[in-house]
Scaffold this active site. Structure first.
Site: not given
Ligand code: UDP
Length: 457
Positions: A22, A125, A275, A338, A356, A358, A361, A378
């Site tokens: 976020h 948010d 994350s 990532q 979202w 991911s 991206e 998801q």
């Molecule tokens: N991310 C990253 N490296 C990791 C894991 C996650 O850079 O090893 C970043 C990823 O690029 C994204 C965010 O963390 O920007 C994860 O957000 P997402 O909405 O995909 O998943 P969440 O972590 O909220 O489940």
């Protein structure tokens, strides 16, 4: 700094939920908007532990227009949540509801922040209905920025409210029973006496005139229009807001990039579950066998909760897996860059939990998705990915369990086989189309925000 009346300096305070997925889009939105106007000043408010990890992501060039402001959560009253847990990153799952409670309890500290900074606008948010109320009590207009997509918000409204006559009207997003149960459990999840579904609904109804959403008309036009009608407010898409890979400080000599440099074009799958989700030992085993059966090269990020200081990655992987994979696979423990990985030409697929950020991206870099949704929004995101045509969801067992053969098959189809050509082409087409309207979408956001600030000045 004051310019002309039309371009007077505008200060905007941002309060994202305490999750990496976020905070990053809030920061990216601030960066994008300051590129367009030099009269904007942003304050990003979060806990010290989050700011410590986010600050290095902001290059010097933004230091004059984006500042960080600390938000302190109570710790004496909640000793089970020490300051290093004031984030969802690595938070043991059983402490999630305590974190939401602590966030709610920080509202008086946040009120002080509002009082001190006196911003022209608050962007908040979707989990903290107290934030817009406080802003309005200080005569500050407040706009919600949803980092989830329009389809998910509609699903929440349709599934959560018992008296709602709303039926989710889009057959493209059809969840099996176990996913509906999972989804309902999430929106019914209660912390501090308030269900997540109610938080989300209250946050959208408090937003002034418009709601910003991290999505694009290229992917979600019909959902955006439907949601606008449903809530009676314009849903303004902000685009994918992907962190510029150039801002990610991974040196080109890093072992990950070097390993990728040696691989053939589009031959590698990147595997990550975001994350917040921690794979169980059984899930790790099924995925490992799926990767092995697929015969495709991979980078796999595996993480454990912060409090788990003893588990070794080799212990949870099938016996001999690391040796058998040898150079074919790279296991990254903890965190991987990532965006940098996804934009590498050797990457040809993303085995993703479909968080979202991911998903966006992956679309941004034209990488097709092999969807393995685990929780929260998801499952809806995964159905959207299939509907848009940029990925395939790996089949599950009847009760929802992962299946190694299905994972291997989906990887093979998407990355290697002829059958996946359509998905691979579509991923590139959607990437290009989304890029074409990105600038237009940000201009519209800017216009809407400026109008609101002028209206309330
Ligand atoms: N991310 C990253 N490296 C990791 C894991 C996650 O850079 O090893 C970043 C990823 O690029 C994204 C965010 O963390 O920007 C994860 O957000 P997402 O909405 O995909 O998943 P969440 O972590 O909220 O489940």
């Amino acid at each position: 700094m004051v310019y002309s009346q039309q371009h007077r300096s505008i200060s905007i305070l941002m309060l994202p939920w305490l999750a990496h997925g976020h905070i990053s889009p809030f920061l990216e939105l601030a960066k994008k908007l300051t590129h367009k106007r030099n009269n904007l000043h942003f304050y990003i408010c979060s806990t010290p532990v989050n700011l410590t990890s986010i600050k290095p992501k902001l290059s010097e060039k933004y230091s004059h227009c984006i500042e960080f402001v600390e938000l302190h959560l109570p710790h004496d009253e909640l000793p089970e949540l020490p300051p290093h847990y004031h984030t969802t990153n690595g938070l043991p799952p059983h402490l999630m509801s305590t974190l939401k409670k602590a966030f709610d309890m920080s509202s008086s500290n946040f009120s002080n922040v509002l009082q001190t900074l006196k911003p022209d606008l608050l962007i908040y948010d979707f989990l903290q209905p107290w934030a817009p109320s406080l802003a309005l009590s200080h005569n500050i207009p407040a706009v919600e920025f949803c980092t989830i997509n329009a389809a998910t918000i509609i699903s929440i409204f349709a599934n959560h409210f018992k008296n709602s006559t709303l039926k989710f009207p889009f057959p493209g997003i059809h969840l099996p029973d176990y996913e509906i149960r999972m989804f309902k459990n999430q929106v019914e999840f209660s912390s501090n006496g308030l269900k997540d579904g109610d938080r989300i609904q209250q946050c959208s109804s408090s937003s002034c005139n418009i709601i910003l959403a991290k999505t694009s008309r290229e992917i979600e036009a019909k959902y955006i229009d439907y949601l606008s009608d449903l809530v009676g407010k314009k849903i303004v898409p902000v685009g994918p807001l992907v962190q510029d890979p150039l801002d990610q400080k991974t040196d080109e000599e890093s072992p990950i990039i070097q390993w990728l440099n040696k691989r053939e074009k589009s031959s590698v799958v990147y595997v990550s579950f975001g994350s917040e989700y921690f794979l169980s030992k059984e899930e790790i085993e099924e995925i490992a066998h799926g990767l092995e059966l697929s015969k495709v090269s991979f980078i796999w990020v595996i993480r454990f909760p912060k409090e788990d200081k003893t588990t070794k990655v080799e212990e949870v992987l099938p016996k001999g897996f690391v040796e058998r994979m040898g150079e074919r696979g790279m296991i990254v423990e903890g965190w991987a860059p990532q965006a940098k990985i996804l934009q590498h030409p050797s990457v040809g697929g993303f085995v993703s939990h479909c968080g979202w950020s991911s998903v966006l991206e992956s679309i941004k870099f034209g990488v097709p998705i092999i969807a393995l949704p685990m929780q929260l929004d998801q499952p809806v995101n995964a159905k959207l990915v299939e509907e848009v045509g940029v990925g395939v969801e790996a089949r599950r067992a009847e009760g929802g369990g992962l299946q190694r053969e299905a994972i291997a098959e989906a990887i093979g189809d998407v990355v290697v086989k002829k059958i996946g050509e359509g998905v691979r082409m579509k991923a590139l087409e959607v990437r290009d189309n989304m890029k074409k309207i990105e600038d237009e979408e940000i201009n519209d956001v800017l216009e809407q925000l400026e109008q609101l600030v002028q209206l309330c000045a």
